[in-house]
Design a protein around this motif. Structure first.
Motif, PDB file in Angstrom:
ATOM      1  N   LEU A  29       0.829  -1.206   0.000  1.00  0.00           N
ATOM      2  CA  LEU A  29       0.000   0.000   0.000  1.00  0.00           C
ATOM      3  C   LEU A  29       0.863   1.256   0.000  1.00  0.00           C
ATOM      4  O   LEU A  29       0.547   2.234  -0.688  1.00  0.00           O
ATOM      5  N   ARG A  30       1.961   1.239   0.742  1.00  0.00           N
ATOM      6  CA  ARG A  30       2.891   2.370   0.726  1.00  0.00           C
ATOM      7  C   ARG A  30       3.393   2.624  -0.682  1.00  0.00           C
ATOM      8  O   ARG A  30       3.362   3.754  -1.184  1.00  0.00           O
ATOM      9  N   ASP A  31       3.854   1.558  -1.335  1.00  0.00           N
ATOM     10  CA  ASP A  31       4.397   1.717  -2.676  1.00  0.00           C
ATOM     11  C   ASP A  31       3.322   2.115  -3.681  1.00  0.00           C
ATOM     12  O   ASP A  31       3.567   2.947  -4.558  1.00  0.00           O
ATOM     13  N   ALA A  32       2.131   1.532  -3.568  1.00  0.00           N
ATOM     14  CA  ALA A  32       1.040   1.891  -4.484  1.00  0.00           C
ATOM     15  C   ALA A  32       0.683   3.369  -4.333  1.00  0.00           C
ATOM     16  O   ALA A  32       0.426   4.046  -5.331  1.00  0.00           O
ATOM     17  N   ALA A  62      -9.416  -8.385  -4.051  1.00  0.00           N
ATOM     18  CA  ALA A  62     -10.705  -8.966  -3.636  1.00  0.00           C
ATOM     19  C   ALA A  62     -11.420  -8.066  -2.627  1.00  0.00           C
ATOM     20  O   ALA A  62     -12.649  -7.994  -2.617  1.00  0.00           O
ATOM     21  N   ALA A  63     -10.648  -7.364  -1.788  1.00  0.00           N
ATOM     22  CA  ALA A  63     -11.230  -6.477  -0.781  1.00  0.00           C
ATOM     23  C   ALA A  63     -11.628  -5.124  -1.358  1.00  0.00           C
ATOM     24  O   ALA A  63     -12.199  -4.293  -0.653  1.00  0.00           O
ATOM     25  N   GLY A  64     -11.307  -4.882  -2.631  1.00  0.00           N
ATOM     26  CA  GLY A  64     -11.660  -3.607  -3.257  1.00  0.00           C
ATOM     27  C   GLY A  64     -10.731  -2.465  -2.890  1.00  0.00           C
ATOM     28  O   GLY A  64     -11.060  -1.303  -3.098  1.00  0.00           O
ATOM     29  N   ILE A  65      -9.551  -2.790  -2.372  1.00  0.00           N
ATOM     30  CA  ILE A  65      -8.562  -1.779  -1.986  1.00  0.00           C
ATOM     31  C   ILE A  65      -7.677  -1.434  -3.186  1.00  0.00           C
ATOM     32  O   ILE A  65      -7.265  -0.294  -3.361  1.00  0.00           O
ATOM     33  N   LEU A  66      -7.405  -2.432  -4.011  1.00  0.00           N
ATOM     34  CA  LEU A  66      -6.699  -2.249  -5.282  1.00  0.00           C
ATOM     35  C   LEU A  66      -7.612  -2.702  -6.410  1.00  0.00           C
ATOM     36  O   LEU A  66      -8.491  -3.537  -6.201  1.00  0.00           O
ATOM     37  N   LYS A  67      -7.392  -2.162  -7.582  1.00  0.00           N
ATOM     38  CA  LYS A  67      -8.067  -2.645  -8.785  1.00  0.00           C
ATOM     39  C   LYS A  67      -6.990  -2.937  -9.812  1.00  0.00           C
ATOM     40  O   LYS A  67      -5.885  -2.390  -9.755  1.00  0.00           O
ATOM     41  N   THR A  68      -7.316  -3.823 -10.736  1.00  0.00           N
ATOM     42  CA  THR A  68      -6.368  -4.141 -11.801  1.00  0.00           C
ATOM     43  C   THR A  68      -6.766  -3.409 -13.071  1.00  0.00           C
ATOM     44  O   THR A  68      -7.942  -3.234 -13.365  1.00  0.00           O
ATOM     45  N   VAL A  69      -5.746  -2.964 -13.783  1.00  0.00           N
ATOM     46  CA  VAL A  69      -5.915  -2.311 -15.079  1.00  0.00           C
ATOM     47  C   VAL A  69      -4.921  -2.976 -16.023  1.00  0.00           C
ATOM     48  O   VAL A  69      -3.726  -3.032 -15.722  1.00  0.00           O
ATOM     49  N   GLN A  70      -5.412  -3.493 -17.136  1.00  0.00           N
ATOM     50  CA  GLN A  70      -4.525  -4.178 -18.073  1.00  0.00           C
ATOM     51  C   GLN A  70      -3.643  -3.197 -18.836  1.00  0.00           C
ATOM     52  O   GLN A  70      -4.059  -2.084 -19.146  1.00  0.00           O
ATOM     53  N   ASN A  80      -1.348  -7.007 -15.736  1.00  0.00           N
ATOM     54  CA  ASN A  80      -2.138  -6.102 -14.915  1.00  0.00           C
ATOM     55  C   ASN A  80      -1.269  -5.114 -14.163  1.00  0.00           C
ATOM     56  O   ASN A  80      -0.206  -5.474 -13.651  1.00  0.00           O
ATOM     57  N   GLU A  81      -1.735  -3.894 -14.100  1.00  0.00           N
ATOM     58  CA  GLU A  81      -1.208  -2.914 -13.149  1.00  0.00           C
ATOM     59  C   GLU A  81      -2.165  -2.912 -11.966  1.00  0.00           C
ATOM     60  O   GLU A  81      -3.338  -3.243 -12.113  1.00  0.00           O
ATOM     61  N   TYR A  82      -1.661  -2.520 -10.810  1.00  0.00           N
ATOM     62  CA  TYR A  82      -2.471  -2.461  -9.596  1.00  0.00           C
ATOM     63  C   TYR A  82      -2.555  -1.011  -9.156  1.00  0.00           C
ATOM     64  O   TYR A  82      -1.536  -0.360  -8.948  1.00  0.00           O
ATOM     65  N   ARG A  83      -3.783  -0.529  -9.038  1.00  0.00           N
ATOM     66  CA  ARG A  83      -4.003   0.869  -8.659  1.00  0.00           C
ATOM     67  C   ARG A  83      -4.925   0.936  -7.460  1.00  0.00           C
ATOM     68  O   ARG A  83      -5.868   0.150  -7.344  1.00  0.00           O
ATOM     69  N   LEU A  84      -4.662   1.894  -6.587  1.00  0.00           N
ATOM     70  CA  LEU A  84      -5.522   2.092  -5.424  1.00  0.00           C
ATOM     71  C   LEU A  84      -6.909   2.549  -5.867  1.00  0.00           C
ATOM     72  O   LEU A  84      -7.032   3.383  -6.763  1.00  0.00           O
ATOM     73  N   ASP A  90      -8.278   5.863   0.886  1.00  0.00           N
ATOM     74  CA  ASP A  90      -8.722   6.238   2.231  1.00  0.00           C
ATOM     75  C   ASP A  90      -7.815   5.676   3.318  1.00  0.00           C
ATOM     76  O   ASP A  90      -7.891   6.101   4.473  1.00  0.00           O
ATOM     77  N   LEU A  91      -6.920   4.756   2.969  1.00  0.00           N
ATOM     78  CA  LEU A  91      -5.910   4.259   3.916  1.00  0.00           C
ATOM     79  C   LEU A  91      -4.652   5.135   3.939  1.00  0.00           C
ATOM     80  O   LEU A  91      -3.786   4.964   4.788  1.00  0.00           O
ATOM     81  N   TRP A  92      -4.551   6.083   3.009  1.00  0.00           N
ATOM     82  CA  TRP A  92      -3.357   6.930   2.932  1.00  0.00           C
ATOM     83  C   TRP A  92      -3.051   7.652   4.253  1.00  0.00           C
ATOM     84  O   TRP A  92      -1.887   7.655   4.688  1.00  0.00           O
ATOM     85  N   PRO A  93      -4.039   8.235   4.949  1.00  0.00           N
ATOM     86  CA  PRO A  93      -3.705   8.877   6.229  1.00  0.00           C
ATOM     87  C   PRO A  93      -3.119   7.901   7.256  1.00  0.00           C
ATOM     88  O   PRO A  93      -2.293   8.289   8.078  1.00  0.00           O
ATOM     89  N   VAL A  94      -3.526   6.644   7.193  1.00  0.00           N
ATOM     90  CA  VAL A  94      -2.963   5.632   8.095  1.00  0.00           C
ATOM     91  C   VAL A  94      -1.482   5.446   7.788  1.00  0.00           C
ATOM     92  O   VAL A  94      -0.640   5.383   8.701  1.00  0.00           O
TER      93      VAL A  94
END
Length: 156
Positions: A29-32, A62-70, A80-84, A90-94
């Motif tokens: 998540l940090r890297d994304a 699966a949790a809907g935190i990342l989505k894949t984009v071809q 696939n690329e992985y995008r927030l 919404d986890l960024w402040p954490v």
């Protein structure tokens, strides 16, 4: 009802940690949030095995935190690329809060921050603060009362 009488089965902290509480997940998540999108980039930057990375990316998707984009490089198969997602952002402040705490209490980097977050408009360093819904900022634990809320259930 007192907090000790409340069940923790529906505690949002516990449920969040079930999703993102593993070290590798937080590093993904940090890297994304810092622009890493591709499997090989995550693997190279974080230094974890393909199996673990695949598992964490699958869970976050699966949790809907990342989505894949071809995407497809010329002459290669599509990947696939992985995008927030909004949920992921919404986890960024954490992540910023963990960074802030780590800078204060771990290591001794006298050269400055490893990751320098600055406000684009005024160039001031970015910090996480707790505030109430009426706008009172920089609240400390002594300014806040914790009590079971309406969703609290008795321990069984």
């Amino acid at each position: 009802m007192e907090w000790l009488e409340a069940s923790t089965e529906n505690c949002p902290v516990q449920l969040t940690l079930d999703l993102v509480g593993e070290k590798w997940t937080l590093l993904i998540l940090r890297d994304a949030s810092n622009g890493i999108r591709r499997f090989d980039e995550f693997r190279r930057h974080i230094g974890l095995s393909e199996a673990v990375l695949s598992d964490r990316l699958r869970k976050l998707t699966a949790a809907g935190i990342l989505k894949t984009v071809q995407y497809q490089e010329p002459g290669s198969r599509s990947r696939n690329e992985y995008r927030l997602t909004r949920k992921g952002w919404d986890l960024w402040p954490v992540l910023v809060a963990l960074k802030q705490w780590g800078e204060a209490y771990t290591g001794d980097n006298e050269e400055g921050p490893v990751l320098d977050l600055r406000h684009d408009t005024c160039e001031a360093p970015v910090r996480v603060m707790v505030q109430c819904e009426r706008g009172h900022t920089s609240l400390s634990p002594s300014d806040v009362s914790a009590r079971p809320g309406p969703a609290a259930r008795f321990r069984s």
